[in-house]
Design an enzyme around this catalytic site. Sequence first.
Site, short mmCIF file in Angstrom:
data_model
loop_
_atom_site.label_atom_id
_atom_site.label_comp_id
_atom_site.label_asym_id
_atom_site.label_seq_id
_atom_site.Cartn_x
_atom_site.Cartn_y
_atom_site.Cartn_z
N ARG A 1 0.85 -1.19 0.00
CA ARG A 1 0.00 0.00 0.00
C ARG A 1 0.89 1.25 0.00
O ARG A 1 1.97 1.24 0.61
CB ARG A 1 -0.89 0.04 1.25
CG ARG A 1 -2.09 -0.89 1.19
CD ARG A 1 -3.15 -0.43 0.19
NE ARG A 1 -4.32 -1.29 0.16
CZ ARG A 1 -4.50 -2.29 -0.70
NH1 ARG A 1 -3.57 -2.60 -1.60
NH2 ARG A 1 -5.62 -3.00 -0.67
N HIS B 1 -0.60 0.13 -9.95
CA HIS B 1 -1.33 -0.80 -9.07
C HIS B 1 -1.81 -2.04 -9.85
O HIS B 1 -3.02 -2.29 -9.94
CB HIS B 1 -2.52 -0.09 -8.39
CG HIS B 1 -2.95 -0.79 -7.12
ND1 HIS B 1 -3.39 -0.13 -6.01
CD2 HIS B 1 -3.00 -2.11 -6.81
CE1 HIS B 1 -3.71 -1.00 -5.07
NE2 HIS B 1 -3.47 -2.22 -5.53
P1 NAP Z 1 -2.25 -11.44 5.11
O1 NAP Z 1 -2.39 -12.84 4.66
O2 NAP Z 1 -3.20 -10.87 6.13
O3 NAP Z 1 -0.76 -11.32 5.71
C1 NAP Z 1 -0.30 -10.21 6.39
C2 NAP Z 1 1.11 -10.47 6.89
O4 NAP Z 1 1.64 -9.26 7.47
C3 NAP Z 1 1.17 -11.54 8.00
O5 NAP Z 1 2.34 -12.31 7.85
C4 NAP Z 1 1.25 -10.71 9.26
O6 NAP Z 1 1.88 -11.35 10.35
C5 NAP Z 1 2.09 -9.54 8.78
N1 NAP Z 1 1.92 -8.36 9.64
C6 NAP Z 1 0.79 -7.65 9.86
N2 NAP Z 1 1.03 -6.64 10.73
C7 NAP Z 1 2.34 -6.73 11.05
C8 NAP Z 1 3.19 -5.98 11.92
N3 NAP Z 1 2.73 -4.95 12.63
N4 NAP Z 1 4.48 -6.36 11.99
C9 NAP Z 1 4.96 -7.41 11.31
N5 NAP Z 1 4.20 -8.16 10.48
C10 NAP Z 1 2.91 -7.82 10.35
O7 NAP Z 1 -2.25 -10.44 3.88
P2 NAP Z 1 -1.97 -10.77 2.33
O8 NAP Z 1 -3.14 -11.42 1.69
O9 NAP Z 1 -0.64 -11.44 2.23
O10 NAP Z 1 -1.89 -9.30 1.71
C11 NAP Z 1 -0.96 -8.34 2.20
C12 NAP Z 1 -1.24 -6.99 1.59
O11 NAP Z 1 -0.86 -6.98 0.21
C13 NAP Z 1 -2.73 -6.60 1.54
O12 NAP Z 1 -3.15 -6.08 2.79
C14 NAP Z 1 -2.76 -5.56 0.45
O13 NAP Z 1 -2.54 -4.28 1.02
C15 NAP Z 1 -1.55 -5.92 -0.42
N6 NAP Z 1 -1.96 -6.34 -1.78
C16 NAP Z 1 -1.56 -5.60 -2.84
C17 NAP Z 1 -1.91 -5.98 -4.12
C18 NAP Z 1 -1.43 -5.22 -5.34
O14 NAP Z 1 -1.92 -5.46 -6.44
N7 NAP Z 1 -0.48 -4.32 -5.21
C19 NAP Z 1 -2.67 -7.14 -4.32
C20 NAP Z 1 -3.06 -7.89 -3.21
C21 NAP Z 1 -2.69 -7.49 -1.93
P3 NAP Z 1 1.31 -12.74 10.99
O15 NAP Z 1 1.58 -13.80 9.94
O16 NAP Z 1 2.13 -12.94 12.19
O17 NAP Z 1 -0.16 -12.52 11.24
#
Ligand code: NAP
Length: 307
Positions: A222, A270
């Site tokens: 983001r 994006h």
């Molecule tokens: P997810 O499965 O919820 O994983 C989030 C990860 O971040 C988990 O490993 C979590 O730790 C870690 N995390 C959260 N808060 C943290 C903190 N304060 N300190 C350290 N680690 C932290 O999310 P996801 O599906 O992988 O997606 C991640 C993000 O990618 C989305 O929220 C979105 O913003 C972005 N995204 C972007 C696109 C694009 O096209 N650019 C597409 C899809 C997604 P734990 O494992 O310990 O819970």
Amino acid sequence: MSIALLTRLPAAEAARWRGLLEEALGEAIPAKPDPATVDIALVANPPAGSFEALPNLKFIQSLWAGVDSLLADASRPRNVPLARLIDPAMADTMAEAVAAYVLDLHRQGPLYRQQQAKRVWKQHLQPRPAERRIGILGMGAMGQRSAEVLRALGFTVSGWSRTGATVEGVTMQAGDDGLEALLTDTDILVNLLPLTKETRGLLDRLLFGQLPRGASVINFARGGHLVAADLLAALDDGHLDHAVLDVFETEPLPADDPLWRHAKVTLLPHVAASTDPRTAAAFVAANVRAWRAGEPVKGLVAAERGY
Ligand code: NAP
């Protein structure tokens, strides 16, 4: 009871979603449902105030993986469970994008493109993938699949998450000390964190300073994670080598933004991993069915955690 599709997507895109969701659910999603009958809302950038009009809402399913804007929406009923999208096909797409740009940086693509522009014939030493240390911030659905693909390509991969839970073949870190340990050992940093109050502005001067000189940064999560002025300063003073940016605080990125024309920035609109309604609809339908059957749904968001 009925399902509502709440979105500000362009009409053609919304119609495509509606068709695919109806097919996956095996039922119609009324275009103008009686608000009192709506118990499930499927949402992608919902129109302002749309939640307030639904007094009997019981379950909200996001059509996107990132739920930061939904969590920030003051009109979202706090007592109604919210699930985010978990689509393995989307994680594959993200891993493909991460691999593409890690490989480009690893193979010194930005440098050779600059040389080509000046017709310079100069060869540089090419490290092996195992000698290139990739640090991934956020080891959830996107981070884990990306790590798997990078490992298969031979890269040395570290990851940082909130809990630091084990991921096969990845050196895992957690907490502030863990972040510092990861950064000092990272040549290419990949951000795949959710945007929360803890992670907003994390990619700042302090963090860049902890990376080795010559490191590169990929932000596919983001725009709110990045302090753009600090990134530009770190690129200009030569501490950082290159940045690949897909997401921005304001999208579309304004035409006068200096990031557009910076020689050390690769800019994408994006597109790292856009939701594909064809695969996402199946996940959404399965979650709706689970919710109706009183079974556990996937991707439930913990609002206090922010993801
Ligand atoms: P997810 O499965 O919820 O994983 C989030 C990860 O971040 C988990 O490993 C979590 O730790 C870690 N995390 C959260 N808060 C943290 C903190 N304060 N300190 C350290 N680690 C932290 O999310 P996801 O599906 O992988 O997606 C991640 C993000 O990618 C989305 O929220 C979105 O913003 C972005 N995204 C972007 C696109 C694009 O096209 N650019 C597409 C899809 C997604 P734990 O494992 O310990 O819970």
